[in-house]
Design an enzyme around this catalytic site. Structure first.
Site, PDB file in Angstrom:
ATOM      1  CE1 TYR A 115      -4.048   1.957   0.555  1.00  0.00           C
ATOM      2  CE2 TYR A 115      -2.873   2.981   2.391  1.00  0.00           C
ATOM      3  CZ  TYR A 115      -3.953   2.948   1.520  1.00  0.00           C
ATOM      4  OH  TYR A 115      -4.940   3.898   1.626  1.00  0.00           O
ATOM      5  CD1 TRP A 150      -3.139  -6.147   7.555  1.00  0.00           C
ATOM      6  CD2 TRP A 150      -4.178  -5.704   5.622  1.00  0.00           C
ATOM      7  NE1 TRP A 150      -4.418  -5.732   7.853  1.00  0.00           N
ATOM      8  CE2 TRP A 150      -5.079  -5.451   6.685  1.00  0.00           C
ATOM      9  CE3 TRP A 150      -4.614  -5.510   4.307  1.00  0.00           C
ATOM     10  CZ2 TRP A 150      -6.380  -5.003   6.472  1.00  0.00           C
ATOM     11  CZ3 TRP A 150      -5.922  -5.067   4.092  1.00  0.00           C
ATOM     12  CH2 TRP A 150      -6.785  -4.805   5.169  1.00  0.00           C
ATOM     13  CB  SER A 207       2.601  -4.449   2.925  1.00  0.00           C
ATOM     14  OG  SER A 207       1.670  -3.794   3.739  1.00  0.00           O
ATOM     15  CG  MET A 208      -2.473  -3.811   1.559  1.00  0.00           C
ATOM     16  SD  MET A 208      -3.634  -2.583   0.924  1.00  0.00           S
ATOM     17  CE  MET A 208      -4.430  -2.061   2.451  1.00  0.00           C
ATOM     18  CG  ASP A 224       4.436  -5.476  10.509  1.00  0.00           C
ATOM     19  OD1 ASP A 224       3.893  -4.360  10.526  1.00  0.00           O
ATOM     20  OD2 ASP A 224       4.481  -6.201   9.496  1.00  0.00           O
ATOM     21  CG  HIS A 270       4.890  -3.128   7.498  1.00  0.00           C
ATOM     22  ND1 HIS A 270       4.207  -4.332   7.566  1.00  0.00           N
ATOM     23  CD2 HIS A 270       4.424  -2.487   6.371  1.00  0.00           C
ATOM     24  CE1 HIS A 270       3.370  -4.429   6.542  1.00  0.00           C
ATOM     25  NE2 HIS A 270       3.485  -3.329   5.807  1.00  0.00           N
TER      26      HIS A 270
END
Length: 290
Positions: A87, A185, A160-161, A206, A237
């Protein structure tokens, strides 16, 4: 004359010859095996045995932008991997994986998404579009990767995303050979349908995708695949991103996982499956890995 010493030298020579024959036999029996026998040092190095070139995709189809990294001297065809950022991020955040993986015998595309705000499901769709375009470029005679890709062997990675998107890609495309999300995520942590061998990189500290509410329950939800969970001690993260201080450890694991499952190369089994036993690792779990 020192016969015992001569005998030892002869035994060593014979053993060395047998090992060389064994390595050659492995390469001959596995048509996907590429490169010399791996060692811890070769996998921890910043580059593998193959020379790498890259090019920018001139007309991205179904995603924002892409850079393709490919080995020039791997011999035969190789598998392809698409890597998607998280993201608000761009491919610079995950670009280190491109030359790293390509130097070990993969064609790799790192992408920008259409919007940096795209959600995991959209990132998955764009990731798969990138793999389709790699397959198309493989069949285009003017392309630098013409005839270099085995389109039956593809894998996904993301942060992440983008990691969540990679998990969605694995769930929706069981023909993929391997997945390696980092600090993933997604709004769902249930990926029980995944059968693709999956390595999850997690970051202990994270605060964006906390391990106990994201990476770990995702790992726990899976039972039908080879799987692994590796948590970086004290990591934020971005613990597996470009410029991270853990590239030797993470690169070794990521390359070994892809080689083991995308290339079906059992020479990498130990490196793919074993606990690194490193102070840089705060938690390690694995199942169905051999």
């Amino acid at each position: 004359m020192n016969f015992p010493r001569a005998s030892r030298l002869m035994q060593a020579a014979v053993l060395g010859g047998l090992m060389a024959v064994s390595a050659a036999a492995t390469a001959q029996t596995n048509p996907y095996a590429r490169g010399p026998n791996p060692t811890a040092a070769s996998l921890e190095a910043s580059a593998g045995p193959f020379t790498v070139r890259s090019f920018t995709v001139s007309r991205p189809s179904g995603y924002g932008a892409g850079t393709v990294y490919y080995p020039t001297n791997a011999g035969g065809t190789v598998g392809a991997i698409a890597i998607v950022p998280g993201y608000t991020a761009r491919q610079s955040s995950i670009k280190w994986w491109g030359p790293r993986l390509a130097s070990h015998g993969f064609v790799v595309i790192t992408i920008d998404t259409n919007s940096t705000l795209d959600q995991p499901s959209s990132r998955s769709s764009q990731q798969m579009a990138a793999l389709r375009q790699v397959a198309s470029l493989n069949g285009t005679s003017s392309s630098p990767i013409y005839g270099k890709v085995d389109t039956a062997r593809m894998g996904v990675m993301g942060w992440s995303m983008g990691g969540g998107g990679s998990l969605i890609s694995a769930a929706n495309n069981p023909s993929l050979k391997a997945a390696a999300p980092q600090a993933p995520w997604d709004s769902s942590t249930n990926f029980s349908s995944v059968t693709v061998p999956t390595l999850i990189f997690a970051c202990e500290n994270d605060s964006i995708a906390p391990v106990n509410s994201s990476a770990l329950p995702i790992y726990d939800s899976m039972s039908r695949n080879a799987k692994q969970f590796l948590e970086i001690n004290g990591g934020s993260h971005s613990c597996a991103n470009s410029g991270n201080s853990n590239q030797a450890l993470i690169g070794k694991k990521g390359v070994a996982w892809m080689k083991r499952f995308m290339d079906n190369d059992t020479r990498y089994s130990t490196f793919a499956c074993e606990n690194p036993n490193s102070t840089r690792v705060s938690d390690f779990r694995t199942a169905n890995c051999s």
